[in-house]
Design a protein around this motif. Sequence first.
Motif, mmCIF file in Angstrom:
data_model
loop_
_atom_site.group_PDB
_atom_site.id
_atom_site.type_symbol
_atom_site.label_atom_id
_atom_site.label_comp_id
_atom_site.label_asym_id
_atom_site.label_seq_id
_atom_site.Cartn_x
_atom_site.Cartn_y
_atom_site.Cartn_z
ATOM 1 N N SER A 147 0.824 -1.218 0.000
ATOM 2 C CA SER A 147 0.000 0.000 0.000
ATOM 3 C C SER A 147 0.857 1.266 0.000
ATOM 4 C CB SER A 147 -0.969 0.003 1.180
ATOM 5 O OG SER A 147 -0.270 0.037 2.412
ATOM 6 N N ARG A 172 3.426 6.459 -2.519
ATOM 7 C CA ARG A 172 4.646 6.897 -3.200
ATOM 8 C C ARG A 172 4.331 7.313 -4.644
ATOM 9 N NH1 ARG A 172 9.683 5.136 -0.833
ATOM 10 N NH2 ARG A 172 9.276 4.287 1.240
ATOM 11 N N SER A 192 4.833 10.353 2.673
ATOM 12 C CA SER A 192 4.351 10.544 4.032
ATOM 13 C C SER A 192 3.685 11.914 4.181
ATOM 14 C CB SER A 192 5.467 10.261 5.045
ATOM 15 O OG SER A 192 6.063 11.421 5.530
ATOM 16 N N ALA A 214 0.176 11.394 2.598
ATOM 17 C CA ALA A 214 -0.581 10.416 3.386
ATOM 18 C C ALA A 214 -1.330 11.035 4.564
ATOM 19 C CB ALA A 214 0.358 9.314 3.901
ATOM 20 N N ARG A 266 -6.377 9.665 1.232
ATOM 21 C CA ARG A 266 -6.575 8.319 1.788
ATOM 22 C C ARG A 266 -7.901 7.738 1.291
ATOM 23 N NH1 ARG A 266 -2.385 7.566 5.183
ATOM 24 N NH2 ARG A 266 -3.170 5.449 5.421
ATOM 25 N N ARG A 286 0.334 0.928 6.924
ATOM 26 C CA ARG A 286 0.215 1.537 8.251
ATOM 27 C C ARG A 286 -1.182 1.345 8.832
ATOM 28 N NH1 ARG A 286 4.266 2.149 6.000
ATOM 29 N NH2 ARG A 286 6.010 3.569 6.358
ATOM 30 N N ASP A 287 -2.169 1.216 7.928
ATOM 31 C CA ASP A 287 -3.566 1.144 8.379
ATOM 32 C C ASP A 287 -4.302 -0.040 7.754
ATOM 33 O OD1 ASP A 287 -3.546 2.065 5.777
ATOM 34 O OD2 ASP A 287 -5.207 3.460 6.061
ATOM 35 N N MET A 288 -3.569 -1.101 7.409
ATOM 36 C CA MET A 288 -4.208 -2.264 6.782
ATOM 37 C C MET A 288 -5.207 -2.892 7.756
ATOM 38 S SD MET A 288 -2.982 -2.338 3.757
ATOM 39 C CE MET A 288 -3.122 -0.586 3.948
ATOM 40 N N ARG A 334 9.662 10.454 10.164
ATOM 41 C CA ARG A 334 8.548 9.861 9.426
ATOM 42 C C ARG A 334 7.638 9.057 10.355
ATOM 43 N NH1 ARG A 334 9.951 6.687 4.115
ATOM 44 N NH2 ARG A 334 11.435 8.374 3.995
ATOM 45 N N ASP A 355 3.709 9.637 10.958
ATOM 46 C CA ASP A 355 2.742 8.556 10.722
ATOM 47 C C ASP A 355 1.908 8.241 11.971
ATOM 48 O OD1 ASP A 355 3.577 8.338 8.101
ATOM 49 O OD2 ASP A 355 4.781 6.538 8.403
ATOM 50 N N ARG A 399 -0.609 11.661 12.986
ATOM 51 C CA ARG A 399 -1.690 12.183 12.148
ATOM 52 C C ARG A 399 -3.049 11.715 12.677
ATOM 53 N NH1 ARG A 399 0.210 8.339 7.385
ATOM 54 N NH2 ARG A 399 -0.960 6.496 7.982
HETATM 55 O O1 C5P Z 1 5.619 1.725 3.492
HETATM 56 P P1 C5P Z 1 6.266 2.845 2.765
HETATM 57 O O2 C5P Z 1 7.520 3.351 3.421
HETATM 58 O O3 C5P Z 1 6.464 2.571 1.324
HETATM 59 O O4 C5P Z 1 5.210 4.054 2.834
HETATM 60 C C1 C5P Z 1 5.552 5.362 2.463
HETATM 61 C C2 C5P Z 1 4.691 6.345 3.256
HETATM 62 O O5 C5P Z 1 3.326 6.192 2.875
HETATM 63 C C3 C5P Z 1 4.708 6.106 4.776
HETATM 64 O O6 C5P Z 1 5.704 6.869 5.425
HETATM 65 C C4 C5P Z 1 3.335 6.524 5.210
HETATM 66 O O7 C5P Z 1 3.298 7.895 5.540
HETATM 67 C C5 C5P Z 1 2.467 6.322 4.002
HETATM 68 N N1 C5P Z 1 1.599 5.154 4.104
HETATM 69 C C6 C5P Z 1 0.396 5.294 4.758
HETATM 70 N N2 C5P Z 1 -0.478 4.257 4.825
HETATM 71 C C7 C5P Z 1 -0.170 3.081 4.286
HETATM 72 C C8 C5P Z 1 1.080 2.890 3.652
HETATM 73 C C9 C5P Z 1 1.945 3.957 3.577
HETATM 74 O O8 C5P Z 1 0.094 6.364 5.267
HETATM 75 N N3 C5P Z 1 -1.057 2.085 4.359
#
Ligand code: C5P
Length: 218
Positions: free
Chosen positions: A34, A39, A95, A98, A104, A125-127, A175, A179, A182
């Motif tokens: 996710s 990204r 981030s 996000a 979102r 992060r929120d799966m 970061r 995360d 928020r």
């Molecule tokens: O996991 P990854 O480092 O690739 O994620 C990049 C950024 O995307 C994280 O720092 C986070 O802020 C955001 N993210 C998120 N929710 C997710 C996955 C990633 O907010 N489910």
Amino acid sequence: IPIPVIAIDGPSASGKGTVAARVAAALGWHYLDSGALYRLTALAARGRGIALDDEFAVSRVAAQLDATFLEGMILLEGEDATELIRDERVGEGASQVAVLPAVRTALLQRQRDFAKLPGLVADGRDMGSVVFPDASLKVFLTAGAAERASRRYKQLIAKGESVNIARILEDIEQRDARDKARTVAPLQQLPDARLLDTTELSIDIAVQTVLDWWKSAS
Ligand code: C5P
């Protein structure tokens, strides 16, 4: 039939992406990275000259995102973006976008569409909290900040980038703080998630632990 989902959440550079992909491969399931969607959104917005705090414009980019997930390859508007989205600046941009609720929301259904038989392993992060609250197994995968910084350092060195470990640690902590702080879908360890601290675990053991948990849960 309900589609089985394993949700793996955790902080950046914890190794959750590697573990999630390997668990998916071992089970023959689909895999959702996710973070890649955030990204890609940041990358596409930047490419259009959109400011990353312009919630309306960035959410439109997210809603119209032309991304293709192939095995081991991610395309943005038909172009290979696999390496590009791993860039530290793109992670930083991800981030930032996000934190925007409309972004979102725009990505929510798209993430849920990855849930297909025989099953899905999703990392982010929120799966477990927002995208797949009914997941069959929820894992909070983490590692100490210094260990995560050292793993990221080795990755970047292997890619031939010149990096400073103190700077990496600082970025990782910044970061994580964003995360967690928020208001929408913060990174958190849910009461129904199992904690997997990989500070002193090999990837193989981490993968095996998740597979064992899944076996005993199903
Ligand atoms: O996991 P990854 O480092 O690739 O994620 C990049 C950024 O995307 C994280 O720092 C986070 O802020 C955001 N993210 C998120 N929710 C997710 C996955 C990633 O907010 N489910």
